[in-house]
Design a protein around this motif. Structure first.
Motif, mmCIF file in Angstrom:
data_model
loop_
_atom_site.group_PDB
_atom_site.id
_atom_site.type_symbol
_atom_site.label_atom_id
_atom_site.label_comp_id
_atom_site.label_asym_id
_atom_site.label_seq_id
_atom_site.Cartn_x
_atom_site.Cartn_y
_atom_site.Cartn_z
ATOM 1 N N ALA A 41 6.487 -3.905 4.262
ATOM 2 C CA ALA A 41 5.185 -3.713 5.079
ATOM 3 C C ALA A 41 4.613 -2.539 4.611
ATOM 4 C CB ALA A 41 5.622 -3.482 6.535
ATOM 5 N N HIS A 42 5.032 -1.466 3.987
ATOM 6 C CA HIS A 42 4.387 -0.347 3.564
ATOM 7 C C HIS A 42 3.535 -0.880 1.969
ATOM 8 C CE1 HIS A 42 4.966 2.448 6.678
ATOM 9 N NE2 HIS A 42 6.301 2.595 6.299
ATOM 10 N N VAL A 43 4.458 -1.603 1.350
ATOM 11 C CA VAL A 43 3.816 -1.897 0.029
ATOM 12 C C VAL A 43 2.737 -3.052 0.304
ATOM 13 C CG1 VAL A 43 4.710 -3.033 -2.246
ATOM 14 C CG2 VAL A 43 6.058 -1.219 -0.995
ATOM 15 N N ARG A 44 3.152 -3.850 1.034
ATOM 16 C CA ARG A 44 2.094 -5.150 1.190
ATOM 17 C C ARG A 44 0.702 -4.371 1.823
ATOM 18 N NH1 ARG A 44 5.981 -8.033 4.196
ATOM 19 N NH2 ARG A 44 6.617 -9.731 3.029
ATOM 20 N N GLU A 45 0.874 -3.233 2.596
ATOM 21 C CA GLU A 45 -0.552 -2.564 2.911
ATOM 22 C C GLU A 45 -1.111 -1.626 2.044
ATOM 23 O OE1 GLU A 45 -2.083 -3.474 5.960
ATOM 24 O OE2 GLU A 45 -0.678 -5.014 5.976
ATOM 25 N N GLY A 46 -0.338 -1.664 0.698
ATOM 26 C CA GLY A 46 -0.866 -0.529 -0.280
ATOM 27 C C GLY A 46 -0.471 1.111 0.181
ATOM 28 N N ARG A 47 0.316 1.187 1.024
ATOM 29 C CA ARG A 47 0.917 2.459 1.300
ATOM 30 C C ARG A 47 2.347 2.762 0.547
ATOM 31 N NH1 ARG A 47 -0.026 0.181 6.857
ATOM 32 N NH2 ARG A 47 2.413 0.095 6.785
ATOM 33 N N THR A 110 5.507 -8.118 -6.975
ATOM 34 C CA THR A 110 4.049 -8.246 -6.962
ATOM 35 C C THR A 110 3.425 -7.254 -7.034
ATOM 36 O OG1 THR A 110 4.470 -10.348 -5.535
ATOM 37 C CG2 THR A 110 2.125 -9.314 -5.370
ATOM 38 N N ALA A 111 3.830 -6.050 -6.487
ATOM 39 C CA ALA A 111 3.215 -4.794 -6.544
ATOM 40 C C ALA A 111 3.187 -4.289 -7.860
ATOM 41 C CB ALA A 111 3.590 -3.732 -5.568
ATOM 42 N N LYS A 112 4.445 -4.475 -8.386
ATOM 43 C CA LYS A 112 4.378 -4.101 -9.894
ATOM 44 C C LYS A 112 3.669 -4.668 -10.854
ATOM 45 C CE LYS A 112 8.033 -3.575 -13.755
ATOM 46 N NZ LYS A 112 9.026 -4.195 -14.112
ATOM 47 N N THR A 113 3.528 -6.008 -10.823
ATOM 48 C CA THR A 113 2.603 -6.980 -11.523
ATOM 49 C C THR A 113 1.324 -6.523 -11.181
ATOM 50 O OG1 THR A 113 4.109 -8.643 -11.272
ATOM 51 C CG2 THR A 113 1.989 -9.183 -12.028
#
Length: 160
Positions: A41-47, A110-113
Motif C-alpha cells: 500500500a505504501h509503495v503503491r501510494e508513492g510513500r 513495478t516500482a523498480k521498473t
C-alpha cells in the motif's frame, strides 16, 4: 517462534502441541501477510520511505515464519496424526499467503521498473542538454574520460 526453540528441535507428542504449532505458524503467516499488505500500500501510494521502514519487521517475521515451517516439516507425521484439520488449515493459509507474496512482488517490481525508467530518462535528458548543438552533423564534445562520452556522471540526492 521463541528464541529457545532455535537451539533444540521441537517434537510434537500430543494434540495440544500440534494445535499450538499450527496456531503459531498461522499467526506468523497472517502477521507477515499484513506487513506485506502495508508495504504494498505504501509503495503503491508513492510513500517509499514508509514502505522501507517496514523492512526490519518484515525480515524478523519472515525468519520466524520459515523457522516455524521447518518445525512443521520436522513434525509432519505428528501433525497429520494429531491435527489433520490443522494441516489442511496450514495448506489453505499458505495458498492465500502465496497470493499475497506474489501481489507484493508485483508492486515492488513495478516500482523498480518505474524508478529505473525515470533515472534513465533523466540521464538521457541531462546528456542531451550537454551535447553541443552545431549545424550539420552532430558533434561530440571532447571528454577527459574517452571518446564518445557525452555527459558526466549522474548525481542523485538521497535526502528527497
Amino acid at each position: 517462534m521463541a528464541p529457545d526453540r532455535a537451539s533444540a528441535p521441537v517434537r510434537i507428542a500430543d494434540r495440544a502441541g500440534a494445535e499450538a504449532l499450527v496456531a503459531e505458524v498461522m499467526g506468523l503467516m497472517q502477521a507477515l501477510e499484513t506487513v506485506l499488505g502495508e508495504e504494498s500500500a505504501h509503495v503503491r501510494e508513492g510513500r517509499l520511505r514508509q514502505g522501507l521502514d517496514l523492512t526490519q519487521r518484515k525480515t524478523a517475521l519472515a525468519a520466524s515464519y520459515f523457522q516455524g515451517l521447518e518445525t512443521a516439516k520436522l513434525n509432519a507425521v505428528a501433525l497429520a496424526r494429531f491435527a489433520p484439520q490443522g494441516v489442511e488449515t496450514l495448506k489453505a493459509g499458505h495458498r492465500r499467503f502465496a497470493q499475497a507474496v506474489e501481489a507484493n512482488q508485483t508492486v515492488l517490481a513495478t516500482a523498480k521498473t518505474v524508478s529505473e525508467g525515470l533515472i534513465k530518462s533523466l540521464a538521457d535528458e541531462i546528456g542531451r542538454s550537454r551535447a553541443p548543438s552545431v549545424y550539420g552533423a552532430p558533434s561530440v564534445a571532447p571528454s577527459p574520460y574517452g571518446r564518445g562520452t557525452r555527459s558526466g556522471p549522474l548525481v542523485l540526492s538521497r535526502s528527497l
